[in-house]
Design a protein around this motif. Structure first.
Motif, PDB file in Angstrom:
ATOM      1  N   ASN A   4       9.422 -16.094 -13.050  1.00 21.92           N
ATOM      2  CA  ASN A   4       8.082 -15.620 -13.396  1.00 21.92           C
ATOM      3  C   ASN A   4       7.007 -16.690 -13.177  1.00 21.92           C
ATOM      4  N   ASN A   5       7.412 -17.898 -12.763  1.00 21.66           N
ATOM      5  CA  ASN A   5       6.447 -18.939 -12.414  1.00 21.66           C
ATOM      6  C   ASN A   5       7.077 -19.851 -11.381  1.00 21.66           C
ATOM      7  N   ILE A   6       6.391 -20.004 -10.261  1.00 23.45           N
ATOM      8  CA  ILE A   6       6.868 -20.872  -9.180  1.00 23.45           C
ATOM      9  C   ILE A   6       5.712 -21.754  -8.747  1.00 23.45           C
ATOM     10  N   LEU A   7       5.918 -23.051  -8.812  1.00 25.60           N
ATOM     11  CA  LEU A   7       4.917 -24.052  -8.416  1.00 25.60           C
ATOM     12  C   LEU A   7       3.583 -23.847  -9.134  1.00 25.60           C
ATOM     13  N   GLY A   8       3.648 -23.410 -10.387  1.00 26.55           N
ATOM     14  CA  GLY A   8       2.423 -23.204 -11.164  1.00 26.55           C
ATOM     15  C   GLY A   8       1.740 -21.873 -10.916  1.00 26.55           C
ATOM     16  N   VAL A   9       2.332 -21.036 -10.100  1.00 26.41           N
ATOM     17  CA  VAL A   9       1.777 -19.703  -9.823  1.00 26.41           C
ATOM     18  C   VAL A   9       2.581 -18.681 -10.628  1.00 26.41           C
ATOM     19  N   ASP A  10       1.891 -17.886 -11.452  1.00 26.85           N
ATOM     20  CA  ASP A  10       2.556 -16.838 -12.221  1.00 26.85           C
ATOM     21  C   ASP A  10       2.925 -15.688 -11.296  1.00 26.85           C
ATOM     22  N   ILE A  11       4.141 -15.168 -11.462  1.00 27.52           N
ATOM     23  CA  ILE A  11       4.645 -14.073 -10.629  1.00 27.52           C
ATOM     24  C   ILE A  11       4.773 -12.835 -11.500  1.00 27.52           C
ATOM     25  N   ILE A  12       4.125 -11.751 -11.081  1.00 24.28           N
ATOM     26  CA  ILE A  12       4.235 -10.464 -11.763  1.00 24.28           C
ATOM     27  C   ILE A  12       4.964  -9.510 -10.823  1.00 24.28           C
ATOM     28  N   ILE A  13       6.031  -8.907 -11.324  1.00 21.37           N
ATOM     29  CA  ILE A  13       6.835  -7.977 -10.534  1.00 21.37           C
ATOM     30  C   ILE A  13       6.473  -6.554 -10.937  1.00 21.37           C
ATOM     31  N   ASP A  14       6.144  -5.732  -9.950  1.00 23.04           N
ATOM     32  CA  ASP A  14       5.879  -4.313 -10.181  1.00 23.04           C
ATOM     33  C   ASP A  14       6.904  -3.534  -9.365  1.00 23.04           C
ATOM     34  N   SER A  15       7.827  -2.888 -10.058  1.00 22.15           N
ATOM     35  CA  SER A  15       8.886  -2.153  -9.366  1.00 22.15           C
ATOM     36  C   SER A  15       8.645  -0.648  -9.415  1.00 22.15           C
ATOM     37  N   THR A  16       7.400  -0.229  -9.590  1.00 18.16           N
ATOM     38  CA  THR A  16       7.079   1.202  -9.682  1.00 18.16           C
ATOM     39  C   THR A  16       6.301   1.692  -8.468  1.00 18.16           C
ATOM     40  N   SER A  17       6.402   1.011  -7.357  1.00 23.13           N
ATOM     41  CA  SER A  17       5.597   1.379  -6.185  1.00 23.13           C
ATOM     42  C   SER A  17       5.823   2.810  -5.740  1.00 23.13           C
TER      43      SER A  17
END
Length: 124
Positions: free
Chosen positions: A99-112
């Protein structure tokens, strides 16, 4: 002798002196010090894993490799949204994404898929 010539031609025709395959970009997003690349390497198979890589300054890390990515968005607050058609998978194997890589927050949306289905009602 013909076999040797054939093998030599095949070696030079198929061989690649650079072992790094060419990146075929789907999307590339750049902000002040952050770049996100979404790409794949091959068109040979029916399904090929796509890769999302993030660069912050001179550091690089892979966000994910998956076969069901539908979109990515990066905002100025260093939040990367990754959209999937269902849970993130690579060739039917579920993928875990930090959920965080190199200080970048990652938001996953699996409802596309569901979101696109609902959009059809909005258009009619």
């Amino acid at each position: 002798m013909k076999e040797l010539i054939f093998l030599s031609v095949m070696f030079f025709a198929c061989g690649n002196s650079d072992d790094t395959p060419e990146k075929l970009f789907v999307k590339r997003i750049q902000t002040y010090d952050t770049t996100v690349e979404w790409y794949y390497h091959s068109l040979v198979g029916g399904t090929t894993a796509e890769i999302i890589v993030i660069y912050v300054g001179d550091q690089m890390d892979t966000v994910c490799q998956a076969t069901n990515i539908s979109d990515i968005k990066l905002n100025k607050n260093k939040i990367l949204e990754v959209y999937f058609d269902g849970p993130p998978v690579k060739y039917n194997k579920r993928q875990n994404i930090n959920n965080n890589i190199l200080g970048v927050d990652i938001i996953i949306d699996s409802t596309s898929v569901h979101r696109e289905y609902l959009r059809t009602f909005e258009l009619n």
